[in-house]
Scaffold this motif. Structure first.
Motif, PDB file in Angstrom:
ATOM      1  N   ALA A   1      11.482  14.561  25.397  1.00  0.00           N
ATOM      2  CA  ALA A   1      11.890  14.670  26.886  1.00  0.00           C
ATOM      3  C   ALA A   1      11.449  16.002  27.709  1.00  0.00           C
ATOM      4  O   ALA A   1      10.907  15.934  28.875  1.00  0.00           O
ATOM      5  CB  ALA A   1      12.549  13.868  27.022  1.00  0.00           C
TER       6      ALA A   1
ATOM      7  N   GLN B   1       4.632   6.565  16.252  1.00  0.00           N
ATOM      8  CA  GLN B   1       4.222   5.988  16.976  1.00  0.00           C
ATOM      9  C   GLN B   1       4.150   5.943  18.719  1.00  0.00           C
ATOM     10  O   GLN B   1       5.242   5.675  19.349  1.00  0.00           O
ATOM     11  CB  GLN B   1       4.041   3.846  16.652  1.00  0.00           C
ATOM     12  CG  GLN B   1       4.054   3.812  15.509  1.00  0.00           C
ATOM     13  CD  GLN B   1       4.719   2.251  15.830  1.00  0.00           C
ATOM     14  OE1 GLN B   1       3.794   1.431  15.842  1.00  0.00           O
ATOM     15  NE2 GLN B   1       5.548   1.573  14.009  1.00  0.00           N
TER      16      GLN B   1
ATOM     17  N   ASP C   1      16.515  10.263  24.959  1.00  0.00           N
ATOM     18  CA  ASP C   1      18.150   9.165  24.666  1.00  0.00           C
ATOM     19  C   ASP C   1      18.994  10.159  24.950  1.00  0.00           C
ATOM     20  O   ASP C   1      20.185   8.954  25.058  1.00  0.00           O
ATOM     21  CB  ASP C   1      17.867  10.205  23.008  1.00  0.00           C
ATOM     22  CG  ASP C   1      16.611   9.062  22.239  1.00  0.00           C
ATOM     23  OD1 ASP C   1      15.684   8.488  22.661  1.00  0.00           O
ATOM     24  OD2 ASP C   1      16.911   9.513  20.746  1.00  0.00           O
TER      25      ASP C   1
ATOM     26  N   GLU D   1      16.566  25.635  24.921  1.00  0.00           N
ATOM     27  CA  GLU D   1      16.502  24.402  23.717  1.00  0.00           C
ATOM     28  C   GLU D   1      17.832  25.118  22.435  1.00  0.00           C
ATOM     29  O   GLU D   1      17.561  26.472  22.236  1.00  0.00           O
ATOM     30  CB  GLU D   1      15.465  24.883  23.056  1.00  0.00           C
ATOM     31  CG  GLU D   1      15.764  23.983  21.566  1.00  0.00           C
ATOM     32  CD  GLU D   1      15.914  22.552  21.110  1.00  0.00           C
ATOM     33  OE1 GLU D   1      15.599  21.945  22.253  1.00  0.00           O
ATOM     34  OE2 GLU D   1      16.778  22.751  19.954  1.00  0.00           O
TER      35      GLU D   1
ATOM     36  N   GLY E   1      10.994   4.313  21.829  1.00  0.00           N
ATOM     37  CA  GLY E   1      12.267   5.567  22.004  1.00  0.00           C
ATOM     38  C   GLY E   1      11.632   6.373  22.813  1.00  0.00           C
ATOM     39  O   GLY E   1      11.560   7.423  23.795  1.00  0.00           O
ATOM     40  N   ALA E   2      10.427   7.919  22.138  1.00  0.00           N
ATOM     41  CA  ALA E   2       9.821   8.308  22.757  1.00  0.00           C
ATOM     42  C   ALA E   2       8.994   8.647  24.526  1.00  0.00           C
ATOM     43  O   ALA E   2       8.670   9.090  24.893  1.00  0.00           O
ATOM     44  CB  ALA E   2       8.770   9.038  21.953  1.00  0.00           C
ATOM     45  N   ALA E   3       7.891   7.210  23.981  1.00  0.00           N
ATOM     46  CA  ALA E   3       7.044   6.804  24.898  1.00  0.00           C
ATOM     47  C   ALA E   3       8.173   6.223  26.343  1.00  0.00           C
ATOM     48  O   ALA E   3       7.801   6.993  27.807  1.00  0.00           O
ATOM     49  CB  ALA E   3       6.782   5.056  24.554  1.00  0.00           C
TER      50      ALA E   3
ATOM     51  N   LEU F   1      24.044  24.123  25.544  1.00  0.00           N
ATOM     52  CA  LEU F   1      25.201  24.479  25.829  1.00  0.00           C
ATOM     53  C   LEU F   1      26.027  23.196  25.820  1.00  0.00           C
ATOM     54  O   LEU F   1      25.797  22.243  25.550  1.00  0.00           O
ATOM     55  CB  LEU F   1      23.623  23.629  27.216  1.00  0.00           C
ATOM     56  CG  LEU F   1      22.897  24.267  28.330  1.00  0.00           C
ATOM     57  CD1 LEU F   1      24.058  25.126  28.989  1.00  0.00           C
ATOM     58  CD2 LEU F   1      22.461  25.506  27.581  1.00  0.00           C
TER      59      LEU F   1
ATOM     60  N   ARG G   1       5.717  12.977  13.949  1.00  0.00           N
ATOM     61  CA  ARG G   1       6.372  14.072  15.238  1.00  0.00           C
ATOM     62  C   ARG G   1       6.374  15.421  15.782  1.00  0.00           C
ATOM     63  O   ARG G   1       6.327  15.707  17.190  1.00  0.00           O
ATOM     64  CB  ARG G   1       8.201  13.708  15.996  1.00  0.00           C
ATOM     65  CG  ARG G   1       8.785  13.793  16.618  1.00  0.00           C
ATOM     66  CD  ARG G   1      10.344  13.794  16.228  1.00  0.00           C
ATOM     67  NE  ARG G   1      10.900  14.074  17.186  1.00  0.00           N
ATOM     68  CZ  ARG G   1      11.096  15.122  17.746  1.00  0.00           C
ATOM     69  NH1 ARG G   1      10.890  16.312  16.828  1.00  0.00           N
ATOM     70  NH2 ARG G   1      12.298  15.548  19.016  1.00  0.00           N
TER      71      ARG G   1
HETATM   72  C1  LIG Z   1      14.197   5.850  12.638  1.00  0.00           C
HETATM   73  C2  LIG Z   1      13.551   5.813  14.143  1.00  0.00           C
HETATM   74  C3  LIG Z   1      11.682   6.025  14.741  1.00  0.00           C
HETATM   75  C4  LIG Z   1      11.224   5.921  16.089  1.00  0.00           C
HETATM   76  N1  LIG Z   1       9.923   5.627  15.959  1.00  0.00           N
HETATM   77  C5  LIG Z   1       9.789   6.197  17.058  1.00  0.00           C
HETATM   78  C6  LIG Z   1       8.530   5.644  17.090  1.00  0.00           C
HETATM   79  O1  LIG Z   1       7.669   5.337  16.733  1.00  0.00           O
HETATM   80  N2  LIG Z   1       7.945   5.987  19.029  1.00  0.00           N
HETATM   81  C7  LIG Z   1       8.473   5.877  19.622  1.00  0.00           C
HETATM   82  O2  LIG Z   1       8.108   5.902  20.806  1.00  0.00           O
HETATM   83  N3  LIG Z   1      10.116   6.345  19.586  1.00  0.00           N
HETATM   84  C8  LIG Z   1      10.695   6.356  18.029  1.00  0.00           C
HETATM   85  N4  LIG Z   1      12.085   6.997  17.961  1.00  0.00           N
HETATM   86  C9  LIG Z   1      12.500   7.253  19.447  1.00  0.00           C
HETATM   87  C10 LIG Z   1      11.920   9.006  19.446  1.00  0.00           C
HETATM   88  O3  LIG Z   1      12.199   9.413  17.766  1.00  0.00           O
HETATM   89  C11 LIG Z   1      13.104   9.047  19.960  1.00  0.00           C
HETATM   90  O4  LIG Z   1      13.291   8.610  21.094  1.00  0.00           O
HETATM   91  C12 LIG Z   1      12.702  10.472  21.122  1.00  0.00           C
HETATM   92  O5  LIG Z   1      12.245  11.391  20.187  1.00  0.00           O
HETATM   93  C13 LIG Z   1      13.721  11.080  22.053  1.00  0.00           C
HETATM   94  O6  LIG Z   1      13.168  12.679  22.264  1.00  0.00           O
HETATM   95  P1  LIG Z   1      14.749  13.298  23.019  1.00  0.00           P
HETATM   96  O7  LIG Z   1      13.188  13.829  23.865  1.00  0.00           O
HETATM   97  O8  LIG Z   1      14.847  11.983  24.675  1.00  0.00           O
HETATM   98  O9  LIG Z   1      15.517  13.469  22.504  1.00  0.00           O
HETATM   99  P2  LIG Z   1      15.184  14.314  21.157  1.00  0.00           P
HETATM  100  O10 LIG Z   1      13.686  14.916  20.045  1.00  0.00           O
HETATM  101  O11 LIG Z   1      16.176  14.431  20.111  1.00  0.00           O
HETATM  102  O12 LIG Z   1      15.693  16.010  21.865  1.00  0.00           O
HETATM  103  C14 LIG Z   1      17.118  16.415  21.814  1.00  0.00           C
HETATM  104  C15 LIG Z   1      16.986  18.207  22.454  1.00  0.00           C
HETATM  105  O13 LIG Z   1      17.936  18.337  22.547  1.00  0.00           O
HETATM  106  C16 LIG Z   1      18.415  19.815  21.621  1.00  0.00           C
HETATM  107  N5  LIG Z   1      20.058  20.148  22.243  1.00  0.00           N
HETATM  108  C17 LIG Z   1      20.513  19.292  20.980  1.00  0.00           C
HETATM  109  N6  LIG Z   1      21.662  19.087  22.227  1.00  0.00           N
HETATM  110  C18 LIG Z   1      21.515  20.665  22.751  1.00  0.00           C
HETATM  111  C19 LIG Z   1      22.105  21.149  23.750  1.00  0.00           C
HETATM  112  N7  LIG Z   1      23.886  20.960  23.527  1.00  0.00           N
HETATM  113  N8  LIG Z   1      22.059  22.244  23.976  1.00  0.00           N
HETATM  114  C20 LIG Z   1      20.587  22.880  23.944  1.00  0.00           C
HETATM  115  N9  LIG Z   1      19.828  21.883  23.430  1.00  0.00           N
HETATM  116  C21 LIG Z   1      19.951  20.805  22.540  1.00  0.00           C
HETATM  117  C22 LIG Z   1      17.625  19.423  20.922  1.00  0.00           C
HETATM  118  O14 LIG Z   1      18.178  20.812  19.490  1.00  0.00           O
HETATM  119  C23 LIG Z   1      16.528  18.425  20.740  1.00  0.00           C
HETATM  120  O15 LIG Z   1      15.724  19.657  19.897  1.00  0.00           O
HETATM  121  C24 LIG Z   1      12.243   6.999  16.782  1.00  0.00           C
HETATM  122  C25 LIG Z   1      13.647   7.197  16.007  1.00  0.00           C
HETATM  123  C26 LIG Z   1      14.111   6.822  14.701  1.00  0.00           C
HETATM  124  C27 LIG Z   1      14.719   7.487  14.256  1.00  0.00           C
END
Ligand SMILES: Cc1cc2nc3c(=O)[nH]c(=O)nc-3n(C[C@H](O)[C@H](O)[C@H](O)COP(=O)(O)OP(=O)(O)OC[C@H]3O[C@@H](n4cnc5c(N)ncnc54)[C@H](O)[C@@H]3O)c2cc1C
Length: 389
Positions: free
Chosen positions: A14, A46, A290, A33, A302-304, A132, A107
């Motif tokens: 995200a 995916q 997320d 980060e 979730g990632a999408a 943070l 990923r």
């Molecule tokens: C088993 C499983 C399978 C999945 N398969 C898929 C799939 O096939 N396709 C799909 O679209 N989605 C899939 N997902 C979901 C997807 O992985 C997540 O929805 C997505 O990675 C969320 O991205 P994000 O950037 O919101 O969060 P994250 O990827 O968790 O990134 C958050 C970032 O913030 C940083 N951070 C956290 N707290 C702090 C802080 N206090 N200060 C500074 N930095 C911080 C972390 O280190 C991290 O780098 C899957 C999830 C799981 C569990």
């Protein structure tokens, strides 16, 4: 007043997508980060056409297309009999019907491509090793020596940025555990199809397998009920956890026990989800990905959804509206779509883990339904044109 400078908390999918999306509009970003370096975490993903279309607009798709695999089919298979219940043509259909590809990859391949684009962009500054705990403008300004008009909380399911938004969603344990692991190319069992995403369905559990072009091996995710080991994104599944994994599949076709007993380094992921709640604080802070709406991975969205959020947020805040109105409009625009994706995941969870007579009915229904009807079900999801495309 137009937004000129944004602070993004988190360099996950995200956060990095948001930085590139803001930069497209000429907006400067500081990304904070907590990790000292971006690690390979998270096994496979995916990426569906709704997200691929945005990655193409951000000029990162070409790089990941060179490394990913576009599955020929997406199949649903009985975990007991190994009977193929549904086989949906995906590679050509995705490009033809939804005008964007459907790919599977590690990923870290996606995160690496986003990271490379961020590093090359003069409007984006990445600050590693910046955790943070309190998210406010003064704390961020002290870390970056820069004032920001907008703070974007992209810090994942256990977000700290949530505390800056009154009434924000809370993350709760779903009761399900995901075990994730990869299989090397020399150890791929015969029952896995090398050009397909396959979801094996069984009582109270399911297992998704797909090839990874980067390694020539396979990514496996097995999801079943289990207890919460605490707020961890990843834990080694040794001893007790591995025994639990084996026990969840003991009534399945024996090919699964054979595969599971020999896996190296399985990881154990408690699945948390964020419920309803506000995504913005009414002035200058907003949650995406997320942090706003962690959902169960049963629809692989979730990632999408995080990619869509990031891209659309940039489009919303660059209009003529005041920032507070833009954030309110963004939330009102995104929540129905995210809710629909969440409901889709809940339906899949119900269907995938069905037991007894429900399972028999499910198998019959899946076998007789024409593939065209399944594909049409995806039109709203994969055919989506994000704001700003
Ligand atoms: C088993 C499983 C399978 C999945 N398969 C898929 C799939 O096939 N396709 C799909 O679209 N989605 C899939 N997902 C979901 C997807 O992985 C997540 O929805 C997505 O990675 C969320 O991205 P994000 O950037 O919101 O969060 P994250 O990827 O968790 O990134 C958050 C970032 O913030 C940083 N951070 C956290 N707290 C702090 C802080 N206090 N200060 C500074 N930095 C911080 C972390 O280190 C991290 O780098 C899957 C999830 C799981 C569990």
């Amino acid at each position: 007043m137009p937004v000129k400078s944004v602070a993004i908390i988190g360099a996950g999918i995200a956060g990095l997508t948001a930085a590139l999306s803001f930069a497209r509009h000429g907006i400067r970003c500081d990304i904070l980060e907590r990790a000292e370096q971006i690690e390979e975490i998270g096994a496979g993903l995916q990426i569906s056409p709704n997200a691929a279309r945005i990655l193409s607009k951000l000029d990162v798709l070409a790089q990941i297309e060179a490394q990913w695999l576009e599955p020929e089919t997406v199949d649903l298979v009985s975990g007991l009999s190994l009977k193929r219940l549904v086989s949906l043509p995906m590679r050509d259909v995705a490009r033809g019907r939804w005008c964007a590809p459907y790919g599977v990859l590690h990923r870290s391949t996606l995160q690496g491509a986003l990271l490379a684009a961020v590093r090359q962009n003069p409007l984006c500054r990445l600050h590693l090793g910046k955790q943070l705990d309190v998210v406010d403008k003064a704390t961020i300004a002290a870390m970056t020596l820069q004032e920001h008009d907008l703070i974007v909380g992209a810090d994942g399911v256990w977000s700290s940025a949530r505390y800056a938004v009154a009434g924000s969603p809370k993350a709760t344990f779903s009761g399900n555990i995901a075990w994730r692991f990869t299989i090397g190319q020399n150890d791929i069992p015969d029952f896995l199809r090398r050009h397909s995403v396959t979801a094996f369905l069984g009582p109270s559990a399911h297992l998704v397998a797909y090839p990874l072009a980067e390694t020539g091996g396979f990514n496996i995710v097995a999801i079943a009920t289990g207890a919460n080991p605490g707020d961890t994104w990843k834990a080694e599944a040794q001893g007790k956890q591995h025994a639990l994994l084996m026990s969840q599949f003991r009534h399945w076709n024996p090919v699964f026990a054979d595969m599971l007993q020999n896996i190296a380094k399985p990881t154990f992921w408690p699945l948390f989800q964020a419920g309803e709640g506000r995504w913005h604080n009414g002035s200058d802070t907003v949650l995406i990905g997320d942090a706003a709406h962690a959902m169960m991975p049963f629809a692989a969205q979730g990632a999408a959804m995080a990619i869509e959020d990031a891209f659309e947020l940039a489009a919303f805040v660059t209009g003529d509206r005041a920032l507070a109105d833009a954030l309110a409009s963004f939330e009102a625009h995104r929540t129905p779509r995210v809710e629909k994706a969440r409901k889709r995941a809940a339906l899949n969870r119900f269907a995938y883990h069905a037991r007894g007579p429900l399972r028999l009915g499910r198998d019959m229904l899946l076998s007789v339904r024409p593939p065209e009807a399944f594909l049409a079900d995806f039109d709203w999801l994969y055919g989506y044109r994000a704001e700003g495309l």
